[in-house]
Design a protein around this motif. Structure first.
Motif, PDB file in Angstrom:
ATOM      1  N   TRP A   1       5.263   2.186   0.891  1.00  0.00           N
ATOM      2  CA  TRP A   1       5.879   2.463   0.105  1.00  0.00           C
ATOM      3  C   TRP A   1       4.949   1.796  -1.444  1.00  0.00           C
ATOM      4  O   TRP A   1       5.069   1.546  -2.269  1.00  0.00           O
TER       5      TRP A   1
ATOM      6  N   GLY B   1       2.331   3.282  -3.504  1.00  0.00           N
ATOM      7  CA  GLY B   1       2.500   4.165  -4.829  1.00  0.00           C
ATOM      8  C   GLY B   1       1.028   3.416  -4.956  1.00  0.00           C
ATOM      9  O   GLY B   1      -0.126   3.458  -4.634  1.00  0.00           O
ATOM     10  N   HIS B   2       0.463   3.696  -6.592  1.00  0.00           N
ATOM     11  CA  HIS B   2      -0.732   4.094  -7.453  1.00  0.00           C
ATOM     12  C   HIS B   2      -0.889   2.663  -7.323  1.00  0.00           C
ATOM     13  O   HIS B   2      -0.286   1.485  -7.892  1.00  0.00           O
TER      14      HIS B   2
ATOM     15  N   ILE C   1       2.992   7.743 -14.923  1.00  0.00           N
ATOM     16  CA  ILE C   1       2.914   6.351 -13.647  1.00  0.00           C
ATOM     17  C   ILE C   1       2.765   5.570 -13.715  1.00  0.00           C
ATOM     18  O   ILE C   1       3.995   4.464 -13.341  1.00  0.00           O
TER      19      ILE C   1
ATOM     20  N   ASP D   1       8.479  -0.008  -9.308  1.00  0.00           N
ATOM     21  CA  ASP D   1       8.664   0.554  -8.634  1.00  0.00           C
ATOM     22  C   ASP D   1       9.923   1.132  -8.208  1.00  0.00           C
ATOM     23  O   ASP D   1      10.159   2.669  -7.582  1.00  0.00           O
TER      24      ASP D   1
ATOM     25  N   GLN E   1      10.326   4.842  -9.700  1.00  0.00           N
ATOM     26  CA  GLN E   1       9.707   5.622  -8.309  1.00  0.00           C
ATOM     27  C   GLN E   1      10.133   5.797  -7.374  1.00  0.00           C
ATOM     28  O   GLN E   1      10.522   6.909  -6.825  1.00  0.00           O
TER      29      GLN E   1
ATOM     30  N   CYS F   1      11.552   9.885  -5.969  1.00  0.00           N
ATOM     31  CA  CYS F   1      11.671  10.268  -4.993  1.00  0.00           C
ATOM     32  C   CYS F   1      12.610  11.094  -4.353  1.00  0.00           C
ATOM     33  O   CYS F   1      13.149  11.676  -3.903  1.00  0.00           O
TER      34      CYS F   1
ATOM     35  N   ARG G   1       6.083   6.487   0.149  1.00  0.00           N
ATOM     36  CA  ARG G   1       5.429   7.194  -0.803  1.00  0.00           C
ATOM     37  C   ARG G   1       3.760   6.777  -1.527  1.00  0.00           C
ATOM     38  O   ARG G   1       3.244   5.247  -1.155  1.00  0.00           O
TER      39      ARG G   1
ATOM     40  N   GLY H   1       0.289   7.186  -3.962  1.00  0.00           N
ATOM     41  CA  GLY H   1      -0.712   7.193  -5.494  1.00  0.00           C
ATOM     42  C   GLY H   1      -1.655   7.805  -4.462  1.00  0.00           C
ATOM     43  O   GLY H   1      -2.236   6.981  -4.147  1.00  0.00           O
TER      44      GLY H   1
ATOM     45  N   LEU I   1       1.740  11.357  -7.042  1.00  0.00           N
ATOM     46  CA  LEU I   1       2.936  10.494  -6.664  1.00  0.00           C
ATOM     47  C   LEU I   1       3.276  11.135  -5.326  1.00  0.00           C
ATOM     48  O   LEU I   1       3.999  12.162  -5.430  1.00  0.00           O
TER      49      LEU I   1
ATOM     50  N   CYS J   1       5.781  11.713  -1.892  1.00  0.00           N
ATOM     51  CA  CYS J   1       6.710  10.964  -1.658  1.00  0.00           C
ATOM     52  C   CYS J   1       6.767  11.581  -0.437  1.00  0.00           C
ATOM     53  O   CYS J   1       7.326  13.388  -0.139  1.00  0.00           O
TER      54      CYS J   1
END
Length: 158
Positions: free
Chosen positions: A6, A8-9, A72, A77, A80, A84, A98, A100, A107, A109
């Motif tokens: 999970w 992300g970026h 983003i 979080d 985000q 999703c 998830r 990034g 982003l 999912c």
């Protein structure tokens, strides 16, 4: 942790790109505006025009990419994850992660059946970046060819 599904970026990466991209965009914009002065227009040549078209496409691409990053950056979080869930296609099984991606900017999912889908980043960003990149590349090539042609014809005369 890198194995977190999970993640992300990377926030440090986001901020680094934003802090590098913003001054670059400002510098390109100032330069391109300086090319609009009467004095600069008098010295204009075809290769300079194509160079400036290439730089304008690069500036537009940087601005668009930064715009996508801002989408983003301002989502926590939890937000985000909610996005999703909210945009999960009908019949899609449970979300398992998830991630990034910076190229293409998205982003993603991830679902338990191995499929994934993008959220948050407006759908026009990556296709527009592709077009702008191609325009920048073709304009730079045209500028280089015209500059080379001008230099070789000047040498032949002299």
């Amino acid at each position: 942790m890198a194995s977190d599904p999970w993640q992300g970026h990377d926030v440090a990466g986001l901020i680094t790109v934003l802090f590098a991209g913003a001054p670059t965009l400002i510098g390109l914009t100032v330069y391109l505006c300086s090319r609009l002065t009467r004095q600069a227009r008098r010295r204009n040549t075809p290769f300079r025009t194509w160079r400036d078209v290439s730089l304008a496409a690069v500036a537009a691409g940087i601005a668009l990419y930064l715009w996508g990053l801002l989408h983003i950056l301002f989502l926590e979080d939890q937000e985000q994850a909610e996005e999703c869930e909210r945009q999960r296609p009908e019949g899609t099984p449970a979300l398992v992660g998830r991630r990034g991606d910076f190229i293409p900017l998205r982003l993603v999912c991830e679902t338990s059946d191995g499929r994934d889908y993008s959220v948050v980043i407006p759908g026009y960003i990556n296709p527009s970046l592709t077009v702008l990149l191609l325009l920048a590349l073709l304009s730079a090539v045209a500028s280089g060819l015209l500059h080379h042609k001008q230099r070789t014809s000047t040498r032949k005369k002299g």
